[in-house]
Design a protein around this motif. Structure first.
Motif, PDB file in Angstrom:
ATOM      1  N   GLY A  27       0.788  -1.220   0.000  1.00 42.45           N
ATOM      2  CA  GLY A  27       0.000   0.000   0.000  1.00 42.45           C
ATOM      3  C   GLY A  27       0.822   1.272   0.000  1.00 42.45           C
ATOM      4  O   GLY A  27       0.281   2.356  -0.122  1.00 42.45           O
ATOM      5  N   ARG A  28       2.121   1.162   0.120  1.00 41.92           N
ATOM      6  CA  ARG A  28       2.965   2.354   0.091  1.00 41.92           C
ATOM      7  C   ARG A  28       3.516   2.559  -1.309  1.00 41.92           C
ATOM      8  O   ARG A  28       3.641   1.631  -2.092  1.00 41.92           O
ATOM      9  CB  ARG A  28       4.103   2.235   1.100  1.00 41.92           C
ATOM     10  CG  ARG A  28       3.593   2.270   2.504  1.00 41.92           C
ATOM     11  CD  ARG A  28       4.711   2.379   3.477  1.00 41.92           C
ATOM     12  NE  ARG A  28       4.184   2.409   4.843  1.00 41.92           N
ATOM     13  CZ  ARG A  28       4.929   2.310   5.912  1.00 41.92           C
ATOM     14  NH1 ARG A  28       6.223   2.167   5.809  1.00 41.92           N
ATOM     15  NH2 ARG A  28       4.384   2.353   7.102  1.00 41.92           N
ATOM     16  N   ARG A  29       3.840   3.801  -1.609  1.00 41.18           N
ATOM     17  CA  ARG A  29       4.405   4.141  -2.908  1.00 41.18           C
ATOM     18  C   ARG A  29       5.530   5.147  -2.710  1.00 41.18           C
ATOM     19  O   ARG A  29       5.680   5.729  -1.642  1.00 41.18           O
ATOM     20  CB  ARG A  29       3.329   4.711  -3.832  1.00 41.18           C
ATOM     21  CG  ARG A  29       2.717   6.002  -3.338  1.00 41.18           C
ATOM     22  CD  ARG A  29       1.539   6.427  -4.204  1.00 41.18           C
ATOM     23  NE  ARG A  29       1.017   7.714  -3.773  1.00 41.18           N
ATOM     24  CZ  ARG A  29       0.180   7.919  -2.780  1.00 41.18           C
ATOM     25  NH1 ARG A  29      -0.266   6.878  -2.097  1.00 41.18           N
ATOM     26  NH2 ARG A  29      -0.239   9.120  -2.456  1.00 41.18           N
ATOM     27  N   GLU A  40      13.188  15.883  -3.842  1.00 39.66           N
ATOM     28  CA  GLU A  40      12.628  15.150  -2.706  1.00 39.66           C
ATOM     29  C   GLU A  40      12.097  13.814  -3.177  1.00 39.66           C
ATOM     30  O   GLU A  40      11.339  13.750  -4.137  1.00 39.66           O
ATOM     31  CB  GLU A  40      11.451  15.912  -2.090  1.00 39.66           C
ATOM     32  CG  GLU A  40      11.819  16.943  -1.099  1.00 39.66           C
ATOM     33  CD  GLU A  40      10.599  17.502  -0.385  1.00 39.66           C
ATOM     34  OE1 GLU A  40       9.478  16.960  -0.548  1.00 39.66           O
ATOM     35  OE2 GLU A  40      10.765  18.479   0.330  1.00 39.66           O
ATOM     36  N   VAL A  41      12.485  12.757  -2.495  1.00 46.19           N
ATOM     37  CA  VAL A  41      11.973  11.418  -2.776  1.00 46.19           C
ATOM     38  C   VAL A  41      11.337  10.925  -1.475  1.00 46.19           C
ATOM     39  O   VAL A  41      12.014  10.840  -0.455  1.00 46.19           O
ATOM     40  CB  VAL A  41      13.083  10.460  -3.240  1.00 46.19           C
ATOM     41  CG1 VAL A  41      12.514   9.092  -3.561  1.00 46.19           C
ATOM     42  CG2 VAL A  41      13.811  11.036  -4.446  1.00 46.19           C
ATOM     43  N   SER A  42      10.027  10.633  -1.515  1.00 41.73           N
ATOM     44  CA  SER A  42       9.301  10.293  -0.293  1.00 41.73           C
ATOM     45  C   SER A  42       8.584   8.964  -0.420  1.00 41.73           C
ATOM     46  O   SER A  42       8.049   8.629  -1.479  1.00 41.73           O
ATOM     47  CB  SER A  42       8.251  11.370   0.011  1.00 41.73           C
ATOM     48  OG  SER A  42       8.850  12.626   0.127  1.00 41.73           O
ATOM     49  N   GLU A  43       8.552   8.226   0.681  1.00 38.62           N
ATOM     50  CA  GLU A  43       7.720   7.032   0.778  1.00 38.62           C
ATOM     51  C   GLU A  43       6.413   7.467   1.420  1.00 38.62           C
ATOM     52  O   GLU A  43       6.407   8.084   2.489  1.00 38.62           O
ATOM     53  CB  GLU A  43       8.399   5.962   1.622  1.00 38.62           C
ATOM     54  CG  GLU A  43       7.587   4.686   1.718  1.00 38.62           C
ATOM     55  CD  GLU A  43       8.258   3.616   2.557  1.00 38.62           C
ATOM     56  OE1 GLU A  43       7.614   2.565   2.756  1.00 38.62           O
ATOM     57  OE2 GLU A  43       9.390   3.817   3.024  1.00 38.62           O
ATOM     58  N   GLY A  48      -1.763   9.224   2.103  1.00 40.55           N
ATOM     59  CA  GLY A  48      -0.962  10.393   1.785  1.00 40.55           C
ATOM     60  C   GLY A  48       0.006  10.836   2.862  1.00 40.55           C
ATOM     61  O   GLY A  48       0.691  11.842   2.695  1.00 40.55           O
ATOM     62  N   SER A  49       0.093  10.107   3.961  1.00 40.22           N
ATOM     63  CA  SER A  49       1.042  10.457   5.019  1.00 40.22           C
ATOM     64  C   SER A  49       2.455  10.073   4.594  1.00 40.22           C
ATOM     65  O   SER A  49       2.692   8.971   4.108  1.00 40.22           O
ATOM     66  CB  SER A  49       0.704   9.719   6.314  1.00 40.22           C
ATOM     67  OG  SER A  49      -0.596  10.036   6.736  1.00 40.22           O
ATOM     68  N   VAL A  50       3.387  10.982   4.811  1.00 39.86           N
ATOM     69  CA  VAL A  50       4.776  10.724   4.447  1.00 39.86           C
ATOM     70  C   VAL A  50       5.441   9.915   5.554  1.00 39.86           C
ATOM     71  O   VAL A  50       5.402  10.280   6.721  1.00 39.86           O
ATOM     72  CB  VAL A  50       5.530  12.047   4.222  1.00 39.86           C
ATOM     73  CG1 VAL A  50       6.991  11.785   3.941  1.00 39.86           C
ATOM     74  CG2 VAL A  50       4.898  12.825   3.089  1.00 39.86           C
ATOM     75  N   VAL A  51       6.050   8.794   5.177  1.00 36.55           N
ATOM     76  CA  VAL A  51       6.739   7.933   6.130  1.00 36.55           C
ATOM     77  C   VAL A  51       8.182   8.395   6.290  1.00 36.55           C
ATOM     78  O   VAL A  51       8.682   8.534   7.402  1.00 36.55           O
ATOM     79  CB  VAL A  51       6.699   6.461   5.675  1.00 36.55           C
ATOM     80  CG1 VAL A  51       7.471   5.575   6.621  1.00 36.55           C
ATOM     81  CG2 VAL A  51       5.258   6.007   5.551  1.00 36.55           C
ATOM     82  N   ARG A  52       8.861   8.619   5.171  1.00 29.79           N
ATOM     83  CA  ARG A  52      10.233   9.128   5.211  1.00 29.79           C
ATOM     84  C   ARG A  52      10.525   9.879   3.921  1.00 29.79           C
ATOM     85  O   ARG A  52       9.914   9.639   2.884  1.00 29.79           O
ATOM     86  CB  ARG A  52      11.240   8.016   5.425  1.00 29.79           C
ATOM     87  CG  ARG A  52      11.247   6.991   4.346  1.00 29.79           C
ATOM     88  CD  ARG A  52      12.259   5.914   4.597  1.00 29.79           C
ATOM     89  NE  ARG A  52      11.800   4.718   3.917  1.00 29.79           N
ATOM     90  CZ  ARG A  52      12.206   3.524   4.188  1.00 29.79           C
ATOM     91  NH1 ARG A  52      13.076   3.347   5.144  1.00 29.79           N
ATOM     92  NH2 ARG A  52      11.750   2.495   3.537  1.00 29.79           N
TER      93      ARG A  52
END
Length: 82
Positions: A27-29, A40-43, A48-52
C-alpha cells in the motif's frame, strides 16, 4: 506499491554515491518532486502520510532512476486477448 524503488546518484565531490528509497510495505508508494532546487523522494502511505523523505540538492543529482514493480493487467489474468 510495495517494491517500487527510486535510485538517486549524487555527486559527492571526488566520488559518486547511490541512495535508494523503497516502498517497504503493501500500500505504500514512492513519490518524487523537484522544488526550489531540491529533489525530494518520499515514501507515502495510502492516505498520503509521508513515512520518510530523502532530500538532495538538484545541482548535485546526477541521475534519478524510478524502478516500478511490474504489475499484471486484469485482462491478462482473465486470459482475454484483444
Amino acid at each position: 506499491m510495495k517494491g517500487d524503488r527510486v535510485e538517486i546518484v549524487v555527486d559527492a565531490g571526488d566520488t559518486t554515491r547511490t541512495y535508494e528509497v523503497v516502498a517497504s510495505r503493501a500500500g505504500r508508494r514512492v513519490e518524487t518532486a523537484v522544488r526550489r532546487g531540491v529533489v525530494e523522494v518520499s515514501e507515502v502511505t495510502r492516505n498520503g502520510s509521508v513515512v520518510r523523505t530523502a532530500r538532495f540538492m538538484a545541482t548535485r543529482v546526477l541521475a534519478l532512476v524510478e524502478q516500478p514493480v511490474p504489475r499484471e493487467d486484469s485482462s491478462e489474468k482473465a486470459g482475454q486477448t484483444g
